[in-house]
Design a protein around this motif. Sequence first.
Motif, PDB file in Angstrom:
ATOM      1  N   ASN A 195      35.843  33.153  33.886  1.00 32.32           N
ATOM      2  CA  ASN A 195      35.979  32.855  35.301  1.00 32.32           C
ATOM      3  C   ASN A 195      37.127  34.111  35.587  1.00 32.32           C
ATOM      4  OD1 ASN A 195      34.247  30.848  35.335  1.00 32.32           O
ATOM      5  ND2 ASN A 195      35.730  29.493  34.440  1.00 32.32           N
ATOM      6  N   ASN A 196      36.381  35.038  36.037  1.00 29.61           N
ATOM      7  CA  ASN A 196      37.487  35.978  36.606  1.00 29.61           C
ATOM      8  C   ASN A 196      37.617  36.152  38.138  1.00 29.61           C
ATOM      9  OD1 ASN A 196      39.138  38.234  36.700  1.00 29.61           O
ATOM     10  ND2 ASN A 196      37.546  39.977  36.157  1.00 29.61           N
TER      11      ASN A 196
ATOM     12  N   TRP B 160      42.233  33.934  42.043  1.00 30.40           N
ATOM     13  CA  TRP B 160      43.526  33.311  42.100  1.00 30.40           C
ATOM     14  C   TRP B 160      43.632  32.923  40.488  1.00 30.40           C
ATOM     15  CZ3 TRP B 160      45.999  34.515  46.201  1.00 30.40           C
ATOM     16  CH2 TRP B 160      45.250  34.832  47.468  1.00 30.40           C
ATOM     17  N   ASP B 161      42.598  32.572  39.794  1.00 33.46           N
ATOM     18  CA  ASP B 161      42.624  32.309  38.551  1.00 33.46           C
ATOM     19  C   ASP B 161      41.824  32.901  37.832  1.00 33.46           C
ATOM     20  OD1 ASP B 161      43.370  30.309  36.833  1.00 33.46           O
ATOM     21  OD2 ASP B 161      41.692  28.960  37.398  1.00 33.46           O
ATOM     22  N   THR B 162      42.065  33.399  36.671  1.00 32.85           N
ATOM     23  CA  THR B 162      41.193  33.959  35.665  1.00 32.85           C
ATOM     24  C   THR B 162      41.151  32.931  34.241  1.00 32.85           C
ATOM     25  OG1 THR B 162      41.464  36.097  36.358  1.00 32.85           O
ATOM     26  CG2 THR B 162      40.854  35.985  34.332  1.00 32.85           C
ATOM     27  N   ASN B 163      40.539  32.591  33.923  1.00 36.08           N
ATOM     28  CA  ASN B 163      40.479  31.888  32.676  1.00 36.08           C
ATOM     29  C   ASN B 163      39.363  31.918  32.068  1.00 36.08           C
ATOM     30  OD1 ASN B 163      38.523  29.868  33.261  1.00 36.08           O
ATOM     31  ND2 ASN B 163      39.949  29.014  34.873  1.00 36.08           N
TER      32      ASN B 163
ATOM     33  N   GLN C 264      36.893  29.136  29.763  1.00 32.92           N
ATOM     34  CA  GLN C 264      36.518  27.559  29.554  1.00 32.92           C
ATOM     35  C   GLN C 264      35.056  27.408  28.959  1.00 32.92           C
ATOM     36  OE1 GLN C 264      37.095  25.600  33.213  1.00 32.92           O
ATOM     37  NE2 GLN C 264      35.059  26.392  34.059  1.00 32.92           N
TER      38      GLN C 264
ATOM     39  N   LYS D  40      44.068  30.497  29.274  1.00 34.42           N
ATOM     40  CA  LYS D  40      44.525  31.166  30.461  1.00 34.42           C
ATOM     41  C   LYS D  40      44.906  32.690  29.418  1.00 34.42           C
ATOM     42  CE  LYS D  40      44.835  28.093  33.943  1.00 34.42           C
ATOM     43  NZ  LYS D  40      43.976  28.068  34.952  1.00 34.42           N
TER      44      LYS D  40
END
Length: 151
Positions: A112-113, A116-119, A121, A144
């Motif tokens: 997930n790029n 506000w949030d890159t992770n 999962q 993360k």
Amino acid sequence: MKKYLFASICFVLFLAQAPAQKRTVSGLWSGVLTTGGLESTTGYRLELWLEQKGKHIRGKSYLHLGKGEIVEMSLKGTMYHDRSMYINEFEFIGKEGQAPPPYFRTYQIIHNNGIWDTNLQGYWQEITPQVFSKKRQLGKLLLKKADGSKA
């Protein structure tokens, strides 16, 4: 009208020449790997060091079991066009006297790029010949980007 058309063409050409943002998963990722099934919230600290070249991924996993005990494994896998990955552990890298884990894992992960949030999962499962065994270990993971990592 010609001014707007010329400006639009110049803008499109400028955008075409601008370097695309690299969306690679290369680097160190840190988070939690849950154990005890998909509904479990308990688990262990997990770090993945990933190197992406095109669609190919190689790296290492570091599962922190506590009291300084770390299980290190070699990884290889594939990144797909939808940013999903399929990664397998294939080699135990143990210290002298360290017992190998009872199984290797396979990971199904999505990158997930976001703004506000890159992770990373997804899910993991034990690799066994008994695919539908109720004793087969599986769980979730959420990672993360580690501070200072360039991924």
